[in-house]
Design a protein around this motif. Structure first.
Motif, mmCIF file in Angstrom:
data_model
loop_
_atom_site.group_PDB
_atom_site.id
_atom_site.type_symbol
_atom_site.label_atom_id
_atom_site.label_comp_id
_atom_site.label_asym_id
_atom_site.label_seq_id
_atom_site.Cartn_x
_atom_site.Cartn_y
_atom_site.Cartn_z
ATOM 1 N N UNK A 192 0.800 -1.223 0.000
ATOM 2 C CA UNK A 192 0.000 0.000 0.000
ATOM 3 C C UNK A 192 0.833 1.274 0.000
ATOM 4 N N UNK A 193 1.964 1.258 0.704
ATOM 5 C CA UNK A 193 2.823 2.447 0.726
ATOM 6 C C UNK A 193 3.377 2.752 -0.664
ATOM 7 N N UNK A 194 3.683 1.712 -1.437
ATOM 8 C CA UNK A 194 4.195 1.922 -2.787
ATOM 9 C C UNK A 194 3.126 2.518 -3.691
ATOM 10 N N UNK A 195 1.898 2.030 -3.555
ATOM 11 C CA UNK A 195 0.809 2.594 -4.355
ATOM 12 C C UNK A 195 0.595 4.054 -3.991
ATOM 13 N N UNK A 196 0.646 4.349 -2.715
ATOM 14 C CA UNK A 196 0.506 5.746 -2.277
ATOM 15 C C UNK A 196 1.590 6.616 -2.886
ATOM 16 N N UNK A 197 2.835 6.115 -2.887
ATOM 17 C CA UNK A 197 3.937 6.881 -3.481
ATOM 18 C C UNK A 197 3.748 7.060 -4.986
ATOM 19 N N UNK A 198 3.210 6.021 -5.653
ATOM 20 C CA UNK A 198 2.997 6.109 -7.092
ATOM 21 C C UNK A 198 1.994 7.202 -7.462
ATOM 22 N N UNK A 199 1.030 7.423 -6.583
ATOM 23 C CA UNK A 199 -0.028 8.403 -6.859
ATOM 24 C C UNK A 199 0.380 9.813 -6.432
ATOM 25 N N UNK A 200 1.384 9.907 -5.569
ATOM 26 C CA UNK A 200 1.725 11.179 -4.931
ATOM 27 C C UNK A 200 2.865 11.872 -5.674
ATOM 28 N N UNK A 201 2.532 12.851 -6.479
ATOM 29 C CA UNK A 201 3.547 13.600 -7.229
ATOM 30 C C UNK A 201 4.002 14.816 -6.427
ATOM 31 N N UNK A 202 5.221 15.271 -6.676
ATOM 32 C CA UNK A 202 5.767 16.404 -5.916
ATOM 33 C C UNK A 202 4.886 17.651 -6.027
ATOM 34 N N UNK A 203 4.544 18.219 -4.889
ATOM 35 C CA UNK A 203 3.771 19.457 -4.876
ATOM 36 C C UNK A 203 2.360 19.323 -5.406
ATOM 37 N N UNK A 204 1.851 18.094 -5.533
ATOM 38 C CA UNK A 204 0.544 17.881 -6.146
ATOM 39 C C UNK A 204 -0.614 17.840 -5.165
ATOM 40 N N UNK A 205 -1.754 17.451 -5.705
ATOM 41 C CA UNK A 205 -2.985 17.426 -4.903
ATOM 42 C C UNK A 205 -2.970 16.300 -3.864
ATOM 43 N N UNK A 206 -2.423 15.154 -4.257
ATOM 44 C CA UNK A 206 -2.486 13.995 -3.354
ATOM 45 C C UNK A 206 -1.651 14.214 -2.113
ATOM 46 N N UNK A 207 -0.445 14.770 -2.265
ATOM 47 C CA UNK A 207 0.400 14.967 -1.088
ATOM 48 C C UNK A 207 -0.226 16.004 -0.164
ATOM 49 N N UNK A 208 -0.951 16.958 -0.739
ATOM 50 C CA UNK A 208 -1.660 17.930 0.100
ATOM 51 C C UNK A 208 -2.710 17.219 0.957
ATOM 52 N N UNK A 209 -3.433 16.274 0.331
ATOM 53 C CA UNK A 209 -4.432 15.520 1.075
ATOM 54 C C UNK A 209 -3.817 14.585 2.087
ATOM 55 N N UNK A 210 -2.713 13.920 1.702
ATOM 56 C CA UNK A 210 -2.036 13.014 2.626
ATOM 57 C C UNK A 210 -1.523 13.783 3.841
#
Length: 268
Positions: free
Chosen positions: A222-240
């Protein structure tokens, strides 16, 4: 045809198991006997699934090759105390889905009988359940094979030592409620972001379903999938980041631990 599966208690989980066993043709309907005190429930099970029904727990015990206990943990003694128990070579396999009830208590209630402690979960209704089984001292390989065949009809099966069963209860037994809350919260977030309720609910549900399927089929951590979706400075990391700020992971860990502790309490 003789009865092969007896069930004491005709509630939601018993119905889920019946549904899948009949669909998989593991037990024909006329070989299943359900003992249930409520007449409306007996009528429903009989009319819907064509299984046999009774109010006689003794009859259900004596007629079966396997007996599923699907009652509330709190009424175990009330249900078992009146039973006349005779341990014979063909005594039925006792399968208990009572949360928190130990093998020691079950084996005391059914002295000399082969007993398995079992913990399924509600996705069993659609054949996507997760069931853990813990064998008692009188269990042999044929009993394990029978139990695995029964519960494979409702999903995946894993054998664990009894010491892990309260943890199983806290995670996979109670976990569907936690996931349902997460889906509901995701949909609410979509509504807060301006999406219509129906669209938000569909997006939330399919996102969770698809993510689970992706992890299951690819074997990704699951951590790898999370990293795959999380781009630098993007929307996903803001939510995470916001989830971490609000203690999302910690809340889930504590929920499983609370359910685990309650399972231990129920077994005392």
């Amino acid at each position: 045809m003789s009865i092969r599966l007896g069930i004491i208690g005709g509630g939601v989980m018993a119905e889920a198991i019946i549904t899948r066993l009949l669909a998989a043709n593991i037990y024909p309907a006329n070989t299943v006997l359900v003992s249930e005190p409520q007449p409306q429930r007996r009528g429903f099970l009989s009319q819907t699934y064509a299984v046999q029904v009774t109010t006689n727990n003794q009859e259900t015990l004596e007629a079966s090759e396997a007996l599923l206990l699907a009652i509330k943990p709190q009424v175990l003694d009330k249900v078992t105390a009146p039973l006349k128990l005779e341990n014979k070579p063909d005594s039925p396999l006792i399968l208990s889905i009572l949360a928190g009830v130990t093998l020691a208590r079950l084996e005391a209630a059914f002295p000399g009988f082969p007993v398995l402690r079992v913990m399924p979960n509600t996705p069993a209704t659609v054949g996507a359940g997760m069931t853990a089984i813990a064998p008692g001292k009188n269990i042999d390989p044929s009993h394990l094979s029978l139990a695995t065949a029964i519960f494979s009809a409702v999903g995946e099966v894993v054998e664990v030592p009894e010491s892990m069963m309260d943890g199983v209860t806290g995670l996979s037994g109670s976990g569907p409620a936690f996931v349902a809350l997460m889906i509901e919260a995701l949909a609410d977030g979509g509504v807060a972001a301006g999406l219509p309720r129906a669209i938000a609910a569909k997006l939330a549900l399919q996102t969770v379903l698809g993510t689970a399927k992706l992890i299951h089929e690819t074997g990704l951590h699951p951590a790898q999938l999370k990293d795959n979706v999380t781009s630098p400075g993007g929307t996903t990391i803001a939510g995470v980041g916001k989830l971490e700020e609000k203690g999302f992971r910690s809340a889930l860990i504590e929920a499983v631990k609370a359910a685990y502790l309650r399972s231990q309490e129920l077994g005392k």
